[in-house]
Design a protein around this motif. Structure first.
Motif, PDB file in Angstrom:
ATOM      1  N   ARG A 118     -43.800   0.504  -4.937  1.00 16.11           N
ATOM      2  CA  ARG A 118     -44.701  -0.386  -5.672  1.00 16.11           C
ATOM      3  C   ARG A 118     -43.941  -0.985  -6.862  1.00 16.11           C
ATOM      4  NH1 ARG A 118     -48.688   4.187  -5.237  1.00 16.11           N
ATOM      5  NH2 ARG A 118     -48.932   4.152  -7.503  1.00 16.11           N
ATOM      6  N   PRO A 119     -43.089  -1.946  -6.567  1.00 19.76           N
ATOM      7  CA  PRO A 119     -42.276  -2.544  -7.637  1.00 19.76           C
ATOM      8  C   PRO A 119     -43.146  -3.262  -8.668  1.00 19.76           C
ATOM      9  CG  PRO A 119     -42.146  -3.870  -5.648  1.00 19.76           C
ATOM     10  CD  PRO A 119     -42.878  -2.623  -5.271  1.00 19.76           C
ATOM     11  N   GLU A 120     -42.744  -3.137  -9.920  1.00 17.98           N
ATOM     12  CA  GLU A 120     -43.485  -3.788 -10.996  1.00 17.98           C
ATOM     13  C   GLU A 120     -42.530  -4.067 -12.144  1.00 17.98           C
ATOM     14  OE1 GLU A 120     -47.488  -3.119 -13.738  1.00 17.98           O
ATOM     15  OE2 GLU A 120     -46.834  -1.570 -12.335  1.00 17.98           O
ATOM     16  N   GLY A 121     -42.520  -5.312 -12.594  1.00 16.21           N
ATOM     17  CA  GLY A 121     -41.656  -5.693 -13.705  1.00 16.21           C
ATOM     18  C   GLY A 121     -40.208  -5.441 -13.386  1.00 16.21           C
ATOM     19  N   LYS A 122     -39.523  -4.762 -14.298  1.00 19.46           N
ATOM     20  CA  LYS A 122     -38.100  -4.494 -14.073  1.00 19.46           C
ATOM     21  C   LYS A 122     -37.870  -3.300 -13.153  1.00 19.46           C
ATOM     22  CE  LYS A 122     -37.539  -1.711 -18.293  1.00 19.46           C
ATOM     23  NZ  LYS A 122     -36.789  -1.611 -19.571  1.00 19.46           N
ATOM     24  N   ARG A 123     -38.937  -2.562 -12.814  1.00 17.80           N
ATOM     25  CA  ARG A 123     -38.799  -1.438 -11.881  1.00 17.80           C
ATOM     26  C   ARG A 123     -39.030  -1.924 -10.455  1.00 17.80           C
ATOM     27  NH1 ARG A 123     -38.322   3.750 -13.379  1.00 17.80           N
ATOM     28  NH2 ARG A 123     -38.760   4.309 -15.564  1.00 17.80           N
ATOM     29  N   PHE A 124     -37.929  -2.270  -9.784  1.00 17.46           N
ATOM     30  CA  PHE A 124     -38.056  -2.772  -8.414  1.00 17.46           C
ATOM     31  C   PHE A 124     -36.965  -2.253  -7.492  1.00 17.46           C
ATOM     32  CE2 PHE A 124     -35.146  -5.632 -10.496  1.00 17.46           C
ATOM     33  CZ  PHE A 124     -34.241  -6.013  -9.519  1.00 17.46           C
ATOM     34  N   LYS A 125     -36.073  -1.435  -8.012  1.00 15.59           N
ATOM     35  CA  LYS A 125     -34.911  -1.034  -7.221  1.00 15.59           C
ATOM     36  C   LYS A 125     -35.160   0.275  -6.465  1.00 15.59           C
ATOM     37  CE  LYS A 125     -31.470  -3.576  -9.864  1.00 15.59           C
ATOM     38  NZ  LYS A 125     -30.166  -3.542 -10.555  1.00 15.59           N
ATOM     39  N   ILE A 126     -34.426   0.405  -5.351  1.00 19.14           N
ATOM     40  CA  ILE A 126     -34.482   1.589  -4.500  1.00 19.14           C
ATOM     41  C   ILE A 126     -33.076   2.161  -4.369  1.00 19.14           C
ATOM     42  CG2 ILE A 126     -35.054   2.505  -2.221  1.00 19.14           C
ATOM     43  CD1 ILE A 126     -36.890   0.100  -1.827  1.00 19.14           C
ATOM     44  N   ILE A 127     -32.937   3.450  -4.553  1.00 17.47           N
ATOM     45  CA  ILE A 127     -31.654   4.122  -4.308  1.00 17.47           C
ATOM     46  C   ILE A 127     -31.704   4.789  -2.948  1.00 17.47           C
ATOM     47  CG2 ILE A 127     -30.377   6.227  -4.914  1.00 17.47           C
ATOM     48  CD1 ILE A 127     -30.371   5.364  -7.770  1.00 17.47           C
ATOM     49  N   THR A 128     -30.641   4.604  -2.163  1.00 20.06           N
ATOM     50  CA  THR A 128     -30.524   5.240  -0.857  1.00 20.06           C
ATOM     51  C   THR A 128     -29.058   5.536  -0.580  1.00 20.06           C
ATOM     52  OG1 THR A 128     -31.211   5.069   1.464  1.00 20.06           O
ATOM     53  CG2 THR A 128     -30.252   3.098   0.476  1.00 20.06           C
ATOM     54  N   GLU A 129     -28.799   6.328   0.435  1.00 21.92           N
ATOM     55  CA  GLU A 129     -27.412   6.600   0.782  1.00 21.92           C
ATOM     56  C   GLU A 129     -26.819   5.421   1.543  1.00 21.92           C
ATOM     57  OE1 GLU A 129     -28.711   9.064   4.656  1.00 21.92           O
ATOM     58  OE2 GLU A 129     -29.770   8.401   2.867  1.00 21.92           O
ATOM     59  N   GLY A 130     -25.585   5.081   1.255  1.00 20.81           N
ATOM     60  CA  GLY A 130     -24.916   4.042   2.012  1.00 20.81           C
ATOM     61  C   GLY A 130     -24.676   4.503   3.442  1.00 20.81           C
ATOM     62  N   GLY A 131     -24.808   3.586   4.383  1.00 20.77           N
ATOM     63  CA  GLY A 131     -24.617   3.938   5.779  1.00 20.77           C
ATOM     64  C   GLY A 131     -25.725   4.808   6.321  1.00 20.77           C
ATOM     65  N   ALA A 132     -26.934   4.649   5.782  1.00 20.30           N
ATOM     66  CA  ALA A 132     -28.079   5.366   6.327  1.00 20.30           C
ATOM     67  C   ALA A 132     -28.338   4.904   7.753  1.00 20.30           C
ATOM     68  CB  ALA A 132     -29.312   5.120   5.464  1.00 20.30           C
ATOM     69  N   PHE A 133     -29.145   5.655   8.491  1.00 11.55           N
ATOM     70  CA  PHE A 133     -29.471   5.242   9.850  1.00 11.55           C
ATOM     71  C   PHE A 133     -30.070   3.837   9.812  1.00 11.55           C
ATOM     72  CE2 PHE A 133     -31.669   5.105  13.897  1.00 11.55           C
ATOM     73  CZ  PHE A 133     -30.732   5.685  14.737  1.00 11.55           C
ATOM     74  N   PRO A 134     -29.704   2.970  10.770  1.00 12.50           N
ATOM     75  CA  PRO A 134     -30.129   1.568  10.697  1.00 12.50           C
ATOM     76  C   PRO A 134     -31.623   1.359  10.483  1.00 12.50           C
ATOM     77  CG  PRO A 134     -28.464   1.813  12.384  1.00 12.50           C
ATOM     78  CD  PRO A 134     -28.759   3.202  11.885  1.00 12.50           C
ATOM     79  N   SER A 135     -32.479   2.181  11.089  1.00 16.28           N
ATOM     80  CA  SER A 135     -33.917   1.999  10.878  1.00 16.28           C
ATOM     81  C   SER A 135     -34.276   2.057   9.406  1.00 16.28           C
ATOM     82  CB  SER A 135     -34.711   3.060  11.648  1.00 16.28           C
ATOM     83  OG  SER A 135     -34.669   2.812  13.032  1.00 16.28           O
ATOM     84  N   ASP A 136     -33.673   2.998   8.675  1.00 15.81           N
ATOM     85  CA  ASP A 136     -33.944   3.101   7.239  1.00 15.81           C
ATOM     86  C   ASP A 136     -33.418   1.860   6.512  1.00 15.81           C
ATOM     87  OD1 ASP A 136     -34.923   5.535   7.921  1.00 15.81           O
ATOM     88  OD2 ASP A 136     -33.524   6.718   6.731  1.00 15.81           O
TER      89      ASP A 136
END
Length: 425
Positions: A118-136
């Motif tokens: 639920r991005p709002e204002g300056k909070r819109f980023k997502i952290i994930t692992e690089g090279g995650a499974f393509p579906s993710d």
């Protein structure tokens, strides 16, 4: 444990293994007119022999009761999903009202992102692992784009340090802290599909919450593989498939976890469906969505009875074996033996590199081998010799002995065949 590179040692371990007889409860594919050594449960688990009986029960009801099967008989279909809640909750370390079995993995991931990204204002980023499974990767890409953001800016991918194959926990936590003012969500795999690395979900969840973000996990490679404590770790949401380590059939049903803090929070945005509506009022057929309490409130459609029947058979096998703690105890020994034998194969040392962590707590059943020369040729040789493993581009062979149906002797035989293939490589 003091391992030995001998057949006698492997056979002795099998004799002492209280779970060894469970392999008789599964069907094994045939290669060269004999049971294959099946080390591919990280992609598709074997078929439990009891699955047919569970499916036949529902087919009989369909044939003899038709639509009345929804409401009549010992186990009416209208409540069938509730038969799975206890076993699923034990697998992922949750309360029963925090889990529901429904849909398929990526569908459930999108449903969770609707509610918890639920991005709002300056909070819109997502952290994930690089090279995650393509579906993710695709889910995060399209969800951020749906909200009007450029995925290249909104999705922060974390990669190992130069010269390393796995992420360091301290680097994950540091990145969460670094981006804390912009972070809306931390969304990672519980286990990386490529390297087999187990992430410290407890520490990641704490760090995400301290940063003011929500935290979720894709447990496709973790559920049924390692013990999980989603409730105690305070994870906000998670999703998983059931066809890998949970042996519930190709394209099988999926699981969802939602922490109980959200059980009665009707302010959370969600895509609603009939089966998520308050069961006491469901058949009044009125407009105005009133979600059921807990994870069942995220259901869309009535249950997939036949896939759920297979999953029920599998969950009962897990419980019969003593649950995830018992499976994990054997898994650590079995995977440790595999690691020991691979390291003891001196031929081809310049060809193979193990990219899965050597720390047993940082890996599950899987060991990933990076093959530096003619990787596809080595894979083909193993398959022709009756070893069913998994190949991932560009040059990794994934080997996953699973504790419910694999044996120490199979691990020993694999090492012998690997040695022969490397000599001819």
């Amino acid at each position: 444990m003091n391992y030995q590179n001998t057949l006698a040692f492997a056979q002795e371990q099998d004799q002492q293994d209280s779970l060894h007889h469970f392999r008789e409860r599964f069907y094994f594919p045939q290669v060269n007119k004999q049971d294959a050594i099946y080390f591919c449960g990280n992609s598709l688990g074997l078929q439990p022999k009891s699955a047919q009986m569970y499916i036949d029960n529902e087919m009989y009801k369909w044939a003899n009761m038709a639509v009345e099967g929804h409401f009549k008989g010992d186990e009416p279909w209208v409540n069938y999903h509730t038969l799975l809640a206890g076993g699923a909750a034990r697998v992922v370390g949750a309360k029963e009202n925090e889990v529901v079995i429904m849909n398929q993995l990526t569908v459930n991931l999108h449903l969770m992102l609707v509610s918890f990204y639920r991005p709002e204002g300056k909070r819109f980023k997502i952290i994930t692992e690089g090279g995650a499974f393509p579906s993710d990767q695709y889910a995060l890409e399209t969800q951020t784009r749906f909200h009007g953001y450029n995925p290249d800016e909104a999705v922060i991918e974390l990669f190992p340090r130069e010269g390393e194959h796995t992420l360091r926990t301290e680097d994950i936590l540091q990145s969460i802290k670094q981006h804390s003012e912009e972070l809306a969500l931390v969304m990672m795999g519980g286990i990386n599909y490529y390297t087999g690395q187990v992430f410290d979900m407890d520490a990641i969840t704490k760090a995400g919450h301290e940063a003011g973000a929500l935290v979720g996990f894709d447990l496709a490679h973790a559920a049924g593989n390692i013990p999980l404590q989603l409730h105690d770790w305070d994870v906000d949401f998670a999703v998983w498939c059931t066809y890998k380590y949970l042996n519930s059939g190709p394209g099988g049903t999926s699981g969802v976890y939602v922490h109980e803090r959200f059980a009665n929070d009707n302010s959370i945005p969600r895509f609603a469906g009939w089966w998520g509506h308050d069961a006491k009022e469901r058949f009044q057929m009125k407009k105005g969505f009133r979600p059921m309490e807990g994870a069942p409130g995220w259901q869309l459609s009535n249950g997939q009875i036949l896939p759920m029947a297979v999953h029920r058979a599998s969950l009962e096998l897990v419980d019969e074996a003593g649950g995830m703690e018992a499976l994990r105890a054997k898994s650590e020994k079995l995977t440790g033996y595999l690691e020991y034998l691979i390291n003891d194969v001196h031929v081809g040392k310049d060809v193979l590199e193990m990219i899965t962590p050597s720390d047993p707590q940082a890996r599950g059943c899987q060991i990933s081998l990076l093959v530096k020369q003619n990787s596809r040729l080595l894979f083909d040789k193993l398959m022709e010799a009756g070893i069913i493993v998994d190949y991932r581009e560009p040059n990794v062979i994934r080997v996953a002995p699973t504790p419910l149906y694999n044996s120490f002797e199979e691990v020993y035989r694999f090492s012998e065949i690997l040695h022969e293939c490397l000599e001819a490589h």
